[in-house]
Design a protein around this motif. Structure first.
Motif, PDB file in Angstrom:
ATOM      1  N   MET A   1       0.815  -1.201   0.000  1.00 46.84           N
ATOM      2  CA  MET A   1       0.000   0.000   0.000  1.00 46.84           C
ATOM      3  C   MET A   1       0.852   1.256   0.000  1.00 46.84           C
ATOM      4  O   MET A   1       0.409   2.324  -0.389  1.00 46.84           O
ATOM      5  CB  MET A   1      -0.904   0.014   1.244  1.00 46.84           C
ATOM      6  CG  MET A   1      -1.927  -1.102   1.250  1.00 46.84           C
ATOM      7  SD  MET A   1      -3.034  -0.970  -0.139  1.00 46.84           S
ATOM      8  CE  MET A   1      -3.696   0.659   0.110  1.00 46.84           C
ATOM      9  N   HIS A   5      -1.300   3.711   3.073  1.00 45.75           N
ATOM     10  CA  HIS A   5      -1.687   3.096   4.332  1.00 45.75           C
ATOM     11  C   HIS A   5      -1.497   4.094   5.454  1.00 45.75           C
ATOM     12  O   HIS A   5      -0.415   4.625   5.640  1.00 45.75           O
ATOM     13  CB  HIS A   5      -0.816   1.849   4.573  1.00 45.75           C
ATOM     14  CG  HIS A   5      -1.210   1.097   5.806  1.00 45.75           C
ATOM     15  ND1 HIS A   5      -0.587   1.266   7.005  1.00 45.75           N
ATOM     16  CD2 HIS A   5      -2.173   0.168   5.997  1.00 45.75           C
ATOM     17  CE1 HIS A   5      -1.131   0.479   7.897  1.00 45.75           C
ATOM     18  NE2 HIS A   5      -2.102  -0.194   7.307  1.00 45.75           N
ATOM     19  N   HIS A 253     -14.942  -0.037   2.758  1.00 47.56           N
ATOM     20  CA  HIS A 253     -15.162  -1.462   2.968  1.00 47.56           C
ATOM     21  C   HIS A 253     -14.294  -1.961   4.114  1.00 47.56           C
ATOM     22  O   HIS A 253     -13.487  -1.230   4.667  1.00 47.56           O
ATOM     23  CB  HIS A 253     -14.874  -2.269   1.687  1.00 47.56           C
ATOM     24  CG  HIS A 253     -13.533  -1.997   1.097  1.00 47.56           C
ATOM     25  ND1 HIS A 253     -13.381  -1.473  -0.170  1.00 47.56           N
ATOM     26  CD2 HIS A 253     -12.287  -2.154   1.579  1.00 47.56           C
ATOM     27  CE1 HIS A 253     -12.085  -1.339  -0.436  1.00 47.56           C
ATOM     28  NE2 HIS A 253     -11.404  -1.743   0.608  1.00 47.56           N
ATOM     29  N   HIS A 254     -14.482  -3.257   4.454  1.00 46.09           N
ATOM     30  CA  HIS A 254     -13.769  -3.870   5.586  1.00 46.09           C
ATOM     31  C   HIS A 254     -13.899  -3.009   6.836  1.00 46.09           C
ATOM     32  O   HIS A 254     -12.921  -2.747   7.541  1.00 46.09           O
ATOM     33  CB  HIS A 254     -12.296  -4.099   5.238  1.00 46.09           C
ATOM     34  CG  HIS A 254     -12.080  -5.128   4.180  1.00 46.09           C
ATOM     35  ND1 HIS A 254     -12.446  -6.446   4.338  1.00 46.09           N
ATOM     36  CD2 HIS A 254     -11.564  -5.023   2.931  1.00 46.09           C
ATOM     37  CE1 HIS A 254     -12.155  -7.111   3.226  1.00 46.09           C
ATOM     38  NE2 HIS A 254     -11.628  -6.276   2.361  1.00 46.09           N
ATOM     39  N   HIS A 270     -11.416   0.596   5.755  1.00 47.46           N
ATOM     40  CA  HIS A 270     -10.653   0.967   4.572  1.00 47.46           C
ATOM     41  C   HIS A 270     -11.450   2.018   3.800  1.00 47.46           C
ATOM     42  O   HIS A 270     -12.608   1.786   3.450  1.00 47.46           O
ATOM     43  CB  HIS A 270     -10.435  -0.251   3.663  1.00 47.46           C
ATOM     44  CG  HIS A 270      -9.545  -1.304   4.249  1.00 47.46           C
ATOM     45  ND1 HIS A 270      -8.908  -2.259   3.471  1.00 47.46           N
ATOM     46  CD2 HIS A 270      -9.181  -1.562   5.526  1.00 47.46           C
ATOM     47  CE1 HIS A 270      -8.204  -3.058   4.249  1.00 47.46           C
ATOM     48  NE2 HIS A 270      -8.360  -2.651   5.506  1.00 47.46           N
ATOM     49  N   VAL A 272     -11.489   4.191   0.323  1.00 49.67           N
ATOM     50  CA  VAL A 272     -10.918   4.325  -1.024  1.00 49.67           C
ATOM     51  C   VAL A 272     -11.113   5.761  -1.489  1.00 49.67           C
ATOM     52  O   VAL A 272     -12.231   6.283  -1.473  1.00 49.67           O
ATOM     53  CB  VAL A 272     -11.601   3.361  -2.018  1.00 49.67           C
ATOM     54  CG1 VAL A 272     -10.997   3.515  -3.414  1.00 49.67           C
ATOM     55  CG2 VAL A 272     -11.465   1.923  -1.527  1.00 49.67           C
ATOM     56  N   GLU A 304      -7.450   2.926   7.125  1.00 50.14           N
ATOM     57  CA  GLU A 304      -6.514   2.652   6.033  1.00 50.14           C
ATOM     58  C   GLU A 304      -7.002   3.358   4.774  1.00 50.14           C
ATOM     59  O   GLU A 304      -8.131   3.160   4.332  1.00 50.14           O
ATOM     60  CB  GLU A 304      -6.400   1.151   5.786  1.00 50.14           C
ATOM     61  CG  GLU A 304      -5.377   0.814   4.700  1.00 50.14           C
ATOM     62  CD  GLU A 304      -5.076  -0.669   4.634  1.00 50.14           C
ATOM     63  OE1 GLU A 304      -4.507  -1.107   3.619  1.00 50.14           O
ATOM     64  OE2 GLU A 304      -5.420  -1.375   5.600  1.00 50.14           O
ATOM     65  N   GLU A 306      -6.818   3.945   0.832  1.00 48.51           N
ATOM     66  CA  GLU A 306      -6.439   3.193  -0.367  1.00 48.51           C
ATOM     67  C   GLU A 306      -6.824   3.974  -1.621  1.00 48.51           C
ATOM     68  O   GLU A 306      -7.727   4.812  -1.588  1.00 48.51           O
ATOM     69  CB  GLU A 306      -7.154   1.841  -0.402  1.00 48.51           C
ATOM     70  CG  GLU A 306      -6.893   0.964   0.800  1.00 48.51           C
ATOM     71  CD  GLU A 306      -7.786  -0.266   0.788  1.00 48.51           C
ATOM     72  OE1 GLU A 306      -7.512  -1.184   1.562  1.00 48.51           O
ATOM     73  OE2 GLU A 306      -8.760  -0.293  -0.004  1.00 48.51           O
ATOM     74  N   ASP A 310      -6.277  -0.979  -4.968  1.00 52.20           N
ATOM     75  CA  ASP A 310      -5.138  -1.290  -4.105  1.00 52.20           C
ATOM     76  C   ASP A 310      -5.414  -2.414  -3.116  1.00 52.20           C
ATOM     77  O   ASP A 310      -4.508  -3.133  -2.725  1.00 52.20           O
ATOM     78  CB  ASP A 310      -4.716  -0.046  -3.301  1.00 52.20           C
ATOM     79  CG  ASP A 310      -3.854   0.900  -4.122  1.00 52.20           C
ATOM     80  OD1 ASP A 310      -3.431   0.486  -5.212  1.00 52.20           O
ATOM     81  OD2 ASP A 310      -3.621   2.025  -3.671  1.00 52.20           O
ATOM     82  N   CYS A 311      -6.653  -2.571  -2.667  1.00 52.40           N
ATOM     83  CA  CYS A 311      -6.947  -3.496  -1.572  1.00 52.40           C
ATOM     84  C   CYS A 311      -6.661  -4.935  -1.994  1.00 52.40           C
ATOM     85  O   CYS A 311      -7.135  -5.408  -3.023  1.00 52.40           O
ATOM     86  CB  CYS A 311      -8.407  -3.362  -1.134  1.00 52.40           C
ATOM     87  SG  CYS A 311      -8.784  -4.347   0.344  1.00 52.40           S
ATOM     88  N   SER A 312      -5.881  -5.622  -1.166  1.00 56.75           N
ATOM     89  CA  SER A 312      -5.497  -7.014  -1.458  1.00 56.75           C
ATOM     90  C   SER A 312      -6.318  -8.020  -0.682  1.00 56.75           C
ATOM     91  O   SER A 312      -6.164  -9.224  -0.846  1.00 56.75           O
ATOM     92  CB  SER A 312      -4.012  -7.230  -1.143  1.00 56.75           C
ATOM     93  OG  SER A 312      -3.754  -6.973   0.247  1.00 56.75           O
ATOM     94  N   ASN A 316     -15.088  -9.099   1.919  1.00 54.97           N
ATOM     95  CA  ASN A 316     -15.623  -7.734   1.933  1.00 54.97           C
ATOM     96  C   ASN A 316     -16.959  -7.744   2.665  1.00 54.97           C
ATOM     97  O   ASN A 316     -18.003  -7.954   2.063  1.00 54.97           O
ATOM     98  CB  ASN A 316     -15.785  -7.194   0.508  1.00 54.97           C
ATOM     99  CG  ASN A 316     -16.195  -5.740   0.521  1.00 54.97           C
ATOM    100  OD1 ASN A 316     -16.227  -5.077   1.554  1.00 54.97           O
ATOM    101  ND2 ASN A 316     -16.512  -5.237  -0.661  1.00 54.97           N
TER     102      ASN A 316
END
Length: 318
Positions: A1, A5, A253-254, A270, A272, A304, A306, A310-312, A316
């Protein structure tokens, strides 16, 4: 990230760092206060249990002896709750990154289990007495009941308003005793005038069932917290949507929210942002996110940042 991050406690402004310190200080202070209250309740309960055992012998009352045994179990549970609560407020080694806060939750779970076992024991004693009522010493019952109400009532007052689940469940131990002694007092006064010894068993049965119902509710809440369910009253989907509505945030998300001890919570999410967002915009986004999260009693926050794609992480949830 890479630079995307970002952790609130590590990279927030000075106000954010002060906010984190105040939360940590409040968490320690809260555990310290509940620990002192549990200590007082423990010694009050244990001391009066000894008085009950002597009183049961002098009045030849099996009912009071049963209550003394129940109070002895409560004393053991309160002593354990006090030890766990005291330990929960200590500084933990680096391996325990959230500290010992969840020990308080463990104490609440064990105490609830002990209280349920005690309630079942009381039911086992009450049911035979419904069929074969026994004669008791009414004046002795009244005297002990007044002492029980005073001692256990003082302990309940000390624990009232406790912030942790541990303190709340411990309070139910003592509230059960207060209600039980009120029943003994009513029966003792009644027996001065009429020989209705079955009243003792009937009142004990009703109070025990009521306490069991209440404690099962606390046990359910404690189990939910152990399973890291979101705290009651918080709509996690709605909260995530509010974060999505922040200007320059394209998605959220997350988002996870759970509780350490029923009063202090942890959140991670997270966000975005647009590919063109610079550091100043990211700081503003984080500030807006903090405002949206205000009032949730959050002890730890991880945000976080992003960029699209980018999110690995595979899962979700929210």
């Amino acid at each position: 990230m890479g630079q995307g991050h970002s952790h609130y406690h590590e990279h927030g402004d000075e106000g954010g760092h002060e906010h984190s310190h105040n939360h940590a200080h409040h968490l320690h202070h809260h555990h310290h206060g509940d620990s002192n209250n549990l200590r007082t309740a423990f010694f009050l309960n244990l001391g009066f249990t000894v008085v009950e055992i002597v009183g049961a012998y002098l009045t030849n009352s099996v009912a009071i002896l049963s209550d003394a045994l129940h109070d002895l179990g409560d004393s053991i549970a309160l002593g354990m709750a006090w030890g766990l609560e005291k330990h929960a407020g200590k500084d933990a080694p680096a391996r325990y990154s959230y500290g010992y806060g969840r020990l308080s939750l463990l104490g609440a779970f064990i105490n609830a289990a002990v209280l349920i076992a005690g309630g079942l024991f009381v039911l086992a004693e009450v049911i035979p007495r419904l069929l074969n009522p026994e004669v008791t010493n009414a004046p002795g019952m009244i005297l002990l009941a007044l002492g029980g109400i005073a001692v256990n009532g003082a302990a309940v007052w000390r624990l009232q308003g406790g912030g942790t689940m541990n303190a709340k469940v411990a309070m139910w131990h003592l509230l059960e005793d207060v209600l039980g002694w009120v029943a003994v007092l009513i029966v003792g006064i009644t027996l001065l005038f009429v020989d209705l010894y079955i009243l003792d068993s009937i009142l004990s049965l009703l109070i025990t069932l009521y306490i069991l119902y209440s404690v099962l509710g606390h046990l359910k809440k404690t189990a939910e917290l152990f399973l890291q369910a979101a705290p009651e009253g918080v709509d996690l989907s709605h909260l995530a949507q509010r974060l999505r509505n922040i200007s320059a945030v394209e998605d959220c998300h997350h988002t996870h929210l759970w509780s350490l001890d029923g009063n202090h919570h942890v959140l991670s999410t997270h966000l975005v942002v647009n590919q063109s967002a610079d550091q100043n915009e990211i700081r503003e986004i984080k500030q807006r996110a903090r405002e949206e999260l205000d009032g949730l009693h959050l002890t730890h926050i991880t945000i976080e940042i992003e960029y699209p794609g980018d999110c690995s992480m595979v899962e979700n949830h929210v």
